[in-house]
Scaffold this motif. Structure first.
Motif, PDB file in Angstrom:
ATOM      1  N   TYR A 240     -53.152 -75.059  17.573  1.00  0.00           N
ATOM      2  CA  TYR A 240     -51.792 -74.428  17.235  1.00  0.00           C
ATOM      3  C   TYR A 240     -50.670 -74.866  18.100  1.00  0.00           C
ATOM      4  CZ  TYR A 240     -53.641 -71.345  13.807  1.00  0.00           C
ATOM      5  OH  TYR A 240     -54.299 -70.851  12.537  1.00  0.00           O
ATOM      6  N   ILE A 241     -49.670 -75.354  17.930  1.00  0.00           N
ATOM      7  CA  ILE A 241     -48.466 -75.630  18.808  1.00  0.00           C
ATOM      8  C   ILE A 241     -47.334 -74.540  18.772  1.00  0.00           C
ATOM      9  CG2 ILE A 241     -48.966 -78.133  18.691  1.00  0.00           C
ATOM     10  CD1 ILE A 241     -46.646 -78.315  16.601  1.00  0.00           C
ATOM     11  N   ASP A 242     -46.617 -74.464  19.754  1.00  0.00           N
ATOM     12  CA  ASP A 242     -45.339 -73.645  19.430  1.00  0.00           C
ATOM     13  C   ASP A 242     -44.164 -74.650  19.277  1.00  0.00           C
ATOM     14  OD1 ASP A 242     -44.592 -75.037  22.036  1.00  0.00           O
ATOM     15  OD2 ASP A 242     -44.971 -73.466  23.411  1.00  0.00           O
ATOM     16  N   ARG A 243     -42.955 -74.037  19.275  1.00  0.00           N
ATOM     17  CA  ARG A 243     -41.859 -75.037  18.748  1.00  0.00           C
ATOM     18  C   ARG A 243     -41.268 -75.956  19.654  1.00  0.00           C
ATOM     19  NH1 ARG A 243     -38.959 -73.257  14.476  1.00  0.00           N
ATOM     20  NH2 ARG A 243     -36.794 -74.356  15.512  1.00  0.00           N
ATOM     21  N   SER A 244     -41.827 -75.835  21.083  1.00  0.00           N
ATOM     22  CA  SER A 244     -41.582 -77.107  22.194  1.00  0.00           C
ATOM     23  C   SER A 244     -42.807 -77.910  21.955  1.00  0.00           C
ATOM     24  CB  SER A 244     -41.739 -76.329  23.378  1.00  0.00           C
ATOM     25  OG  SER A 244     -40.603 -75.467  23.532  1.00  0.00           O
ATOM     26  N   GLY A 245     -43.425 -78.071  20.890  1.00  0.00           N
ATOM     27  CA  GLY A 245     -44.651 -78.909  20.923  1.00  0.00           C
ATOM     28  C   GLY A 245     -45.804 -78.794  21.688  1.00  0.00           C
ATOM     29  N   ASN A 246     -45.930 -77.651  22.497  1.00  0.00           N
ATOM     30  CA  ASN A 246     -46.936 -77.445  23.439  1.00  0.00           C
ATOM     31  C   ASN A 246     -48.207 -77.046  22.759  1.00  0.00           C
ATOM     32  OD1 ASN A 246     -45.261 -77.844  25.726  1.00  0.00           O
ATOM     33  ND2 ASN A 246     -44.324 -75.983  25.456  1.00  0.00           N
ATOM     34  N   LEU A 247     -49.390 -77.415  22.927  1.00  0.00           N
ATOM     35  CA  LEU A 247     -50.667 -77.009  22.383  1.00  0.00           C
ATOM     36  C   LEU A 247     -50.954 -75.897  22.856  1.00  0.00           C
ATOM     37  CD1 LEU A 247     -52.656 -77.984  20.220  1.00  0.00           C
ATOM     38  CD2 LEU A 247     -53.995 -78.902  21.993  1.00  0.00           C
ATOM     39  N   VAL A 248     -50.856 -74.717  22.250  1.00  0.00           N
ATOM     40  CA  VAL A 248     -50.817 -73.375  22.928  1.00  0.00           C
ATOM     41  C   VAL A 248     -52.705 -72.686  22.812  1.00  0.00           C
ATOM     42  CG1 VAL A 248     -48.527 -72.702  23.084  1.00  0.00           C
ATOM     43  CG2 VAL A 248     -49.809 -72.152  20.971  1.00  0.00           C
ATOM     44  N   ILE A 249     -52.959 -73.153  21.536  1.00  0.00           N
ATOM     45  CA  ILE A 249     -54.529 -73.089  21.095  1.00  0.00           C
ATOM     46  C   ILE A 249     -55.168 -74.374  20.908  1.00  0.00           C
ATOM     47  CG2 ILE A 249     -55.955 -71.791  19.614  1.00  0.00           C
ATOM     48  CD1 ILE A 249     -53.888 -69.750  18.981  1.00  0.00           C
ATOM     49  N   ASP A 250     -56.185 -74.783  21.583  1.00  0.00           N
ATOM     50  CA  ASP A 250     -56.920 -76.066  21.666  1.00  0.00           C
ATOM     51  C   ASP A 250     -57.238 -76.200  20.034  1.00  0.00           C
ATOM     52  OD1 ASP A 250     -56.432 -76.613  24.253  1.00  0.00           O
ATOM     53  OD2 ASP A 250     -58.670 -75.753  24.778  1.00  0.00           O
ATOM     54  N   CYS A 251     -57.361 -77.490  19.890  1.00  0.00           N
ATOM     55  CA  CYS A 251     -58.011 -77.871  18.313  1.00  0.00           C
ATOM     56  C   CYS A 251     -59.390 -77.901  18.364  1.00  0.00           C
ATOM     57  CB  CYS A 251     -57.355 -79.175  17.892  1.00  0.00           C
ATOM     58  SG  CYS A 251     -55.458 -79.573  17.905  1.00  0.00           S
ATOM     59  N   LYS A 252     -59.808 -76.799  18.036  1.00  0.00           N
ATOM     60  CA  LYS A 252     -61.382 -76.507  18.122  1.00  0.00           C
ATOM     61  C   LYS A 252     -61.680 -75.882  16.765  1.00  0.00           C
ATOM     62  CE  LYS A 252     -60.709 -72.250  20.708  1.00  0.00           C
ATOM     63  NZ  LYS A 252     -60.727 -71.382  21.957  1.00  0.00           N
ATOM     64  N   PHE A 253     -61.083 -75.352  15.925  1.00  0.00           N
ATOM     65  CA  PHE A 253     -61.269 -74.801  14.425  1.00  0.00           C
ATOM     66  C   PHE A 253     -61.490 -75.640  13.387  1.00  0.00           C
ATOM     67  CE2 PHE A 253     -58.900 -71.516  17.049  1.00  0.00           C
ATOM     68  CZ  PHE A 253     -59.909 -70.706  17.587  1.00  0.00           C
ATOM     69  N   TYR A 254     -62.342 -75.295  12.506  1.00  0.00           N
ATOM     70  CA  TYR A 254     -62.657 -76.106  11.108  1.00  0.00           C
ATOM     71  C   TYR A 254     -61.440 -75.794  10.279  1.00  0.00           C
ATOM     72  CZ  TYR A 254     -67.172 -77.370  13.290  1.00  0.00           C
ATOM     73  OH  TYR A 254     -68.107 -77.857  14.160  1.00  0.00           O
ATOM     74  N   GLN A 255     -60.818 -74.807  10.127  1.00  0.00           N
ATOM     75  CA  GLN A 255     -59.601 -74.853   9.440  1.00  0.00           C
ATOM     76  C   GLN A 255     -58.740 -73.671  10.016  1.00  0.00           C
ATOM     77  OE1 GLN A 255     -60.128 -74.319   5.025  1.00  0.00           O
ATOM     78  NE2 GLN A 255     -62.267 -74.392   5.490  1.00  0.00           N
TER      79      GLN A 255
END
Length: 199
Positions: free
Chosen positions: A89-104
């Motif tokens: 997940y990203i926030d409205r500033s484009g920061n990756l606030v939750i790492d890309c680690k989920f399958y969906q």
């Protein structure tokens, strides 16, 4: 082809052009790009190629530029994005606030989001996380649907389905019951409300 992108914007694609326009026909974004998502909270994801995308505002300005495969619409200030076949997940500033680690990963609603922690479709894999990426509870399900009015449908393979709230509490449940006689088999449904689990 004309695709409604919500909030008075449209994606137009034909032999001569591939653009995003507003209600008055003004060109907001002129390719090349592959596909656009709907506008939500004033922003829309535009997939440029297989590894890059941008979020634009309703003036066509590139607000967020990312090296990602895909991006969902914003909800509650967050958007799910896919990179290396995993979702975060990203926030409205484009920061990756939750790492890309989920399958969906589904939209954030009331501070929580359903995510798939495994790609094994024969196993319980869906859980709830908060906007910091923490799991809401230890309970997992075969599937969790999108939240609507504070409730989401959940399903346990072969054991029925029910509803949970944003705290992960089961508020109702349906269980399939099979009763057999010597000549007939009856399939019934037991439905009962569940009291929220005490914290």
């Amino acid at each position: 082809d004309i695709k409604d992108l919500n909030e008075g914007c449209f994606e137009v694609k034909n032999e001569n052009q591939h653009v995003i326009i507003d209600w008055n026909g003004n060109v907001l974004f002129n390719g090349p790009f592959q596909q656009a998502m709907v506008f939500s909270e004033g922003l829309a994801f535009v997939k440029l190629d297989e590894k890059n995308g941008v979020y634009i505002d309703k003036t066509g300005k590139k607000v967020i530029k990312l090296s990602i495969q895909w991006g969902s619409e914003f909800n509650n200030g967050f958007a799910a994005v896919q990179k290396n076949d995993k979702w975060g997940y990203i926030d409205r500033s484009g920061n990756l606030v939750i790492d890309c680690k989920f399958y969906q990963a589904l939209n954030v609603q009331n501070g929580v989001a359903p995510v798939a922690t495994s790609n094994n479709y024969n196993d319980y894999q869906w859980r709830l996380i908060d906007t910091a990426g923490n799991f809401i509870s230890e309970k997992s399900y075969y599937q969790i649907g999108a939240f609507k009015n504070g409730l989401a449908k959940v399903f346990i393979n072969g054991q029925g389905n029910g509803m949970i709230n944003t705290k992960g509490e089961e508020v109702s449940w349906q269980t399939s019951v099979i009763m057999a006689t010597s000549s007939l088999i009856f399939l019934g449904i037991i439905s009962a409300p569940r009291k929220p689990i005490s914290s």
